[in-house]
Design an enzyme around this catalytic site. Structure first.
Site, PDB file in Angstrom:
ATOM      1  N   GLU A 233       4.272   8.588  -1.849  1.00 28.05           N
ATOM      2  CA  GLU A 233       3.095   9.213  -2.247  1.00 28.05           C
ATOM      3  C   GLU A 233       3.236   9.524  -3.672  1.00 28.05           C
ATOM      4  O   GLU A 233       4.195   9.702  -4.337  1.00 28.05           O
ATOM      5  CB  GLU A 233       3.563  10.566  -1.278  1.00 28.05           C
ATOM      6  CG  GLU A 233       2.273  11.551  -1.401  1.00 28.05           C
ATOM      7  CD  GLU A 233       1.091  11.149  -0.822  1.00 28.05           C
ATOM      8  OE1 GLU A 233      -0.216  11.189  -1.187  1.00 28.05           O
ATOM      9  OE2 GLU A 233       1.293  10.891   0.679  1.00 28.05           O
TER      10      GLU A 233
ATOM     11  N   ASP B  68       4.532   6.346 -13.119  1.00 29.26           N
ATOM     12  CA  ASP B  68       4.517   5.471 -12.134  1.00 29.26           C
ATOM     13  C   ASP B  68       6.069   5.366 -11.708  1.00 29.26           C
ATOM     14  O   ASP B  68       6.711   4.506 -12.449  1.00 29.26           O
ATOM     15  CB  ASP B  68       3.910   4.307 -12.224  1.00 29.26           C
ATOM     16  CG  ASP B  68       3.418   3.768 -10.674  1.00 29.26           C
ATOM     17  OD1 ASP B  68       4.409   3.891  -9.662  1.00 29.26           O
ATOM     18  OD2 ASP B  68       2.765   2.799 -10.646  1.00 29.26           O
TER      19      ASP B  68
ATOM     20  N   HIS C 150       0.822  -1.267  -0.078  1.00 27.13           N
ATOM     21  CA  HIS C 150       0.105  -0.049  -0.007  1.00 27.13           C
ATOM     22  C   HIS C 150       0.915   1.195  -0.023  1.00 27.13           C
ATOM     23  O   HIS C 150       1.794   1.582   1.022  1.00 27.13           O
ATOM     24  CB  HIS C 150      -0.881  -0.160   1.145  1.00 27.13           C
ATOM     25  CG  HIS C 150      -1.980   1.173   1.204  1.00 27.13           C
ATOM     26  ND1 HIS C 150      -3.219   1.034   0.582  1.00 27.13           N
ATOM     27  CD2 HIS C 150      -1.811   2.577   1.636  1.00 27.13           C
ATOM     28  CE1 HIS C 150      -3.732   2.183   0.618  1.00 27.13           C
ATOM     29  NE2 HIS C 150      -3.240   2.953   1.331  1.00 27.13           N
TER      30      HIS C 150
ATOM     31  N   ARG D 216       7.070   4.108  -8.858  1.00 23.48           N
ATOM     32  CA  ARG D 216       7.549   3.373  -7.362  1.00 23.48           C
ATOM     33  C   ARG D 216       8.280   2.221  -8.173  1.00 23.48           C
ATOM     34  O   ARG D 216       8.234   1.547  -9.018  1.00 23.48           O
ATOM     35  CB  ARG D 216       6.091   2.731  -7.256  1.00 23.48           C
ATOM     36  CG  ARG D 216       5.360   4.030  -6.393  1.00 23.48           C
ATOM     37  CD  ARG D 216       3.705   3.437  -6.197  1.00 23.48           C
ATOM     38  NE  ARG D 216       3.112   2.972  -7.277  1.00 23.48           N
ATOM     39  CZ  ARG D 216       1.679   2.735  -7.276  1.00 23.48           C
ATOM     40  NH1 ARG D 216       1.030   2.548  -6.058  1.00 23.48           N
ATOM     41  NH2 ARG D 216       1.286   2.562  -8.299  1.00 23.48           N
TER      42      ARG D 216
END
Length: 215
Positions: free
Chosen positions: A107, A141, A67, A143
């Site tokens: 974030e 993205d 998450h 991440r």
């Protein structure tokens, strides 16, 4: 071939009772780590009968959710995304099955809080969530789940069931040596204010979302 992971080690473990706004309660063992690749303060919440889940050598493997932190959704209940409801759902499902929720300090898909809010302004002007990131000079993205794989490996969780609609999480973990035996879909937390956001995830990055038309 899986990428070689540098080792991380558990730094601390503390019991934290959780209560969500709807009254749902759970107890988490919150673990911190030394040696994470990106140096960030990620957390692992061990929930339910997680120790038994680790000891099982057959199915079902521990249930895991990665998450990514979302201040606006997780804390303030923003309805521009589905992060808050996914966090709540993830804790309940994992507490029932036994496993881990990794709370990753990534974030805005890794671009940071201020940039995420700048992206919101561009979305209000007509761009979708990915186009807005690109317009700000970021990747769609950004991440990276190396630290997540390190955290799981430090606990011996090298085979997991992953609670996600995002195929990139499954692919990255697999490349890092974490076997995902099953991709378990999350619920579809749809509202009039996040429909366009969810549709972009489905259409641009192949999230497994079955979205009805929203009047």
């Amino acid at each position: 071939m899986a990428a070689a992971l540098s080792r991380a080690a558990v730094r601390s473990q503390v019991t934290v009772p959780l209560q969500f706004p709807d009254g749902f309660r759970a107890t988490a063992e919150v673990l911190t780590f030394n040696g994470l690749a990106d140096g960030k303060e990620h957390l692992l919440l061990a929930l339910g009968e997680w120790e038994q889940a680790l000891l099982r050598h057959t199915d079902p493997a521990p249930l895991v959710r990665l998450h990514s932190e979302c201040l606006t959704g997780d804390v303030f209940g923003s309805e521009r995304c589905d992060c808050g409801p996914q966090l709540r759902e993830g804790v309940e499902q994992i507490a029932a099955a036994g496993g881990f929720l990794l709370y990753l300090r990534q974030e805005g898909r890794g671009i940071g809080l201020y940039s995420k809010l700048d992206a919101y302004a561009l979305q209000d002007a007509g761009l979708d969530t990915y186009e807005a990131n690109l317009a700000l000079g970021h990747g769609e993205d950004e991440r990276d789940y190396t630290a997540a794989a390190q955290m799981l490996s430090a606990l011996g969780a090298d085979s997991i069931r992953l609670l996600t609609n995002n195929p990139d999480k499954t692919a990255q973990l697999g490349a890092l040596g974490i076997q995902v035996t099953e991709q378990v879909p999350t619920g579809v937390h749809l509202s009039s204010t996040n429909h366009r956001y969810l549709a972009a995830k489905r259409d641009r990055t192949a999230h497994t979302l079955n979205l009805p038309d929203f009047a």
